[in-house]
Design an enzyme around this catalytic site. Structure first.
Site, PDB file in Angstrom:
ATOM      1  N   GLU A 294    -126.849  13.603 -58.340  1.00  0.00           N
ATOM      2  CA  GLU A 294    -127.224  13.621 -59.708  1.00  0.00           C
ATOM      3  C   GLU A 294    -126.108  14.132 -60.669  1.00  0.00           C
ATOM      4  OE1 GLU A 294    -131.160  14.640 -62.512  1.00  0.00           O
ATOM      5  OE2 GLU A 294    -131.214  15.253 -60.383  1.00  0.00           O
ATOM      6  N   LYS A 364    -131.949   7.199 -66.484  1.00  0.00           N
ATOM      7  CA  LYS A 364    -133.156   7.551 -65.957  1.00  0.00           C
ATOM      8  C   LYS A 364    -134.472   7.226 -66.891  1.00  0.00           C
ATOM      9  CE  LYS A 364    -135.297  11.615 -63.915  1.00  0.00           C
ATOM     10  NZ  LYS A 364    -135.226  13.233 -63.533  1.00  0.00           N
ATOM     11  N   CYS A 418    -133.827  11.929 -59.331  1.00  0.00           N
ATOM     12  CA  CYS A 418    -134.478  12.829 -58.979  1.00  0.00           C
ATOM     13  C   CYS A 418    -135.851  12.482 -58.916  1.00  0.00           C
ATOM     14  CB  CYS A 418    -134.285  13.774 -60.354  1.00  0.00           C
ATOM     15  SG  CYS A 418    -134.899  15.458 -59.676  1.00  0.00           S
TER      16      CYS A 418
END
Length: 547
Positions: A294, A364, A418
Site C-alpha cells: 500500500e 480504495k 488494507c
C-alpha cells in the site's frame, strides 16, 4: 490537618477497594469469560474456543439476574476481552495519531468501553426474553447465542472480528466450510457450541444426561472437522499459474509521514523499493510480476501524471527489470487542480515497465474511519482543521478488477487495500466480477509488534476461503504471504525486516462461484427461524405450566 487528610484518604481508598472487591466477586464469571475470549483469539491458541462465553451466559441464566445486571456483566466481559485483544489501539493512536501516551491510553479505554456493546446487549435481551416468556436455562443459553450471532454481523464496529477466524488461524479444518456459510456463519456455530457447553454445565447434576450431551457435542465437533477436511479437498484443482514476487521494504512510520508531506523521503522510498526489486529479480529471475504494498510508491501514478519527477524515477528503475508491477500509490482525476482539489485517492495500480497503466487504477472504497476519513467532516469541514492528522481521502467505487493480458491469456486481479480485506461482501463482489487472483496491499507499520499484524493477516486470508480464490498479501513491514484456494498458506515474511519472496500462485481459470459468493450470509434466516422456534417453544411450555 495532615493527620486528618491522611485519615480521610485512607478511608476513601479502603471503601473504593471494598467496592471494587465486591463488584469483582459479583462479576467473577463475566471477568472469567472476558479473559477466556481474549486469550482464545488470534494470536493465542484457541484453547477455550467452545466454552469462552459459557461462564457469562450461565451467570445471566440465574434466577436472580435482572436485565440491568446482565447488561453490566456483558459489558465487563467485552471490556476485558477488548483490552486483551485490541491493546494495540493505544500504540496506533500514539504512532498514527501522534497523540501523547496518556491520551492514547485514554483512547484505548474509551474503545474498550463502547466498541463491542453488542455483547452486553445480547445477554440483556436474552435475559429480558427469559423473564418475559419464562424460558428455561437451556433455552436462554441458545437464545443468547443466536442473538449474539445476529448482532455481531450487524453492529457497527471499526474492526470486524469474531471467533470464526480462530479456525483458520489454528488450522482446524472446519474453516473450509466458510465457502458455504462464510466465517460469520462459522462464528455462529462456535457460539452455539458455547451454549451447548453451558447446557451440559446446567445438567451436571443429571450425570447420565450431561455425559450424553457432552459426547454428542464432541461427536458433532469431530463431524464438522471431518466434513471440512473432506470439503477442502475439492479445491485442489488448478489449471493456471503465475509467479509473483512480493517486496517488503520495511519503511518506518516517520518516513511514511514525511513522504506524504512531500519531503525528500519520496525519492528515498522509491529507490529503496527499486533496489530491493532489482535484488529480488536476480534471486527470482522467473518472476512474472512484482507486487509492492500500500502506497509503496508515495506519489501519483496516474497515466496523465507520469511526467512527474518521482514517476520518472520509478520508470527508470522498472525498465531494466522488464516486469509489470502492482503497487499502491496515490491517484487523482485529470481534471483536478492539484493545489486546490482534495480528491486524492489511496489506489492500486497495475503498470508496465514504462509506467503505463495497464488498466484503470482501483481506488480504495472502504475507508478507515479516523484514519483515512473523518466522519461528519463533509457536513462540518471545520473538523478537519481541528484534527489535521486525520487523512481525507476520496472514496472509490469498488469492488473493481484489473485485467492483465499475458501471452498465456488474461489474468484478472481483484484488488483489496488494507482493511477492505476484512469485508466479506467486498471480496464477494470481486469474485462476481471474475477475479482470478486476489491481491491485498496494506501497511501495518502503525501497529508495531502487537497482536494486530497476525489478527489482520488471518482475517484477510479468510476471504480467500470464502470465495475460493488465491490471495497474495503484500505489506510494508509484514506479514507478507499468499494463500491458495485450497487453504494452503505459503511462506510468510518476518515482521519489521526487509524481505522479498516469490510465490507460485496456482489458480483455476474461470473458477466457479462458491455457494457463499452466490448467496452471501443466507444463514441469518435460519438463525432467525431457530430463535423464533426456541422463544415460541419456551412461551408455550410456560403457558402449559400455568394452565
Amino acid at each position: 490537618m495532615d493527620s486528618l487528610t491522611l485519615y480521610v484518604t485512607n478511608t476513601m481508598m479502603k471503601r473504593w477497594f471494598q467496592f471494587f472487591k465486591h463488584k469483582a466477586y459479583d462479576f467473577r464469571w463475566a471477568i472469567l469469560s472476558g479473559i477466556l475470549v481474549g486469550t482464545s483469539y488470534i494470536p493465542f491458541p484457541p484453547w477455550a474456543l467452545i466454552f469462552c462465553y459459557t461462564p457469562l451466559w450461565i451467570y445471566v441464566t440465574e434466577e436472580s439476574s435482572s436485565v440491568k445486571k446482565s447488561f453490566w456483566a456483558g459489558w465487563v466481559t467485552q471490556f476485558i476481552l477488548t483490552l486483551i485483544g485490541f491493546h494495540w489501539i493505544a500504540y496506533t493512536a500514539h504512532e498514527f495519531g501522534q497523540l501523547p501516551w496518556a491520551v492514547s491510553y485514554l483512547a484505548l479505554l474509551l474503545f474498550c468501553a463502547f466498541m463491542h456493546l453488542y455483547i452486553p446487549v445480547a445477554v440483556a435481551a436474552g435475559t429480558w426474553l427469559r423473564l418475559r416468556f419464562k424460558l428455561s436455562g437451556g433455552q436462554t443459553l441458545f437464545t443468547i447465542a443466536l442473538l449474539h450471532a445476529l448482532l455481531e454481523r450487524t453492529w457497527p464496529v471499526i474492526f470486524e472480528w469474531h471467533l470464526g477466524y480462530t479456525l483458520i488461524w489454528s488450522k482446524i479444518p472446519m474453516y473450509h466450510l466458510a465457502d458455504l456459510v462464510g466465517f460469520h456463519g462459522l462464528s455462529a456455530v462456535v457460539l452455539l457450541f458455547n451454549a451447548w457447553m453451558g447446557y451440559v454445565w446446567l445438567k451436571q447434576s443429571f450425570v447420565k444426561k450431561a455425559l450424553s450431551h457432552l459426547s454428542l457435542l464432541a461427536l458433532t465437533f469431530a463431524a464438522l472437522v471431518g466434513w471440512g477436511f473432506w470439503h477442502g479437498k475439492a479445491w485442489n484443482k488448478f489449471d493456471g499459474e503465475t509467479k509473483a514476487t512480493v517486496v517488503q521494504a520495511n519503511i518506518g512510520n516517520l518516513e511514511k509521514i514525511y513522504a506524504e508531506q512531500g519531503r525528500a523521503y519520496q525519492e528515498v522510498i522509491t529507490r529503496k523499493f527499486l533496489d530491493l526489486s532489482f535484488a529480488a529479480m536476480q534471486k527470482y529471475p522467473q518472476t512474472d510480476i512484482l507486487i509492492w504494498p500500500e502506497t509503496a510508491f508515495p506519489d501519483y501514478l496516474d497515466q496523465h501524471l507520469l511526467d512527474r519527477k518521482h514517476a520518472q524515477i520509478l520508470i527508470s528503475g522498472l525498465q531494466p527489470l522488464s516486469r509489470p508491477l502492482i503497487t499502491g500509490a496515490y491517484s487523482k482525476d485529470p481534471k483536478a487542480d492539484e493545489k486546490q482539489d482534495t480528491s486524492t485517492y489511496n489506489a492500486l495500480f497495475l503498470v508496465d515497465p514504462l509506467g503505463n497503466n495497464l488498466d484503470k487504477p482501483y481506488r480504495k472504497t472502504e475507508l478507515l474511519a479516523f484514519g483515512e476519513y473523518l466522519p461528519l467532516s463533509e457536513q462540518f469541514p471545520f473538523l478537519l482543521k481541528l484534527l489535521p492528522f486525520v487523512s481525507n481521502f476520496g472514496r472509490g467505487h469498488g469492488p473493481e478488477v484489473m485485467k492483465w493480458d499475458t501471452p498465456q491469456g488474461s489474468v484478472r486481479w481483484g484488488g483489496q487495500i488494507c482493511y477492505e480485506g476484512l469485508y466479506p461482501s467486498f471480496t464477494r463482489g470481486l469474485a462476481e466480477k471474475g477475479a482470478d487472483i486476489l491481491v491485498n496491499v496494506t501497511n501495518d507499520s502503525w501497529f508495531g509488534k502487537t497482536f494486530e499484524p497476525q489478527q489482520h493477516l488471518y482475517m484477510t486470508l479468510a476471504r480467500a476461503i470464502e470465495v475460493r480464490r488465491p490471495l497474495v498479501r503484500s505489506t510494508n513491514t509484514g506479514v507478507s504471504t499468499a494463500v491458495l484456494a485450497n487453504g494452503d498458506v505459503l511462506q510468510k515474511s518476518p515482521l519489521h525486516e526487509e524481505w522479498s519472496g516469490q510465490f507460485v500462485i496456482k489458480y483455476l481459470k474461470n473458477a466457479p462461484l462458491t455457494f457463499f459468493v452466490q448467496w452471501g450470509h443466507w444463514d441469518w434466516i435460519v438463525i432467525l427461524l431457530v430463535l423464533g422456534a426456541v422463544i415460541g417453544r419456551g412461551a408455550l411450555n410456560a403457558r402449559s405450566r400455568r394452565s
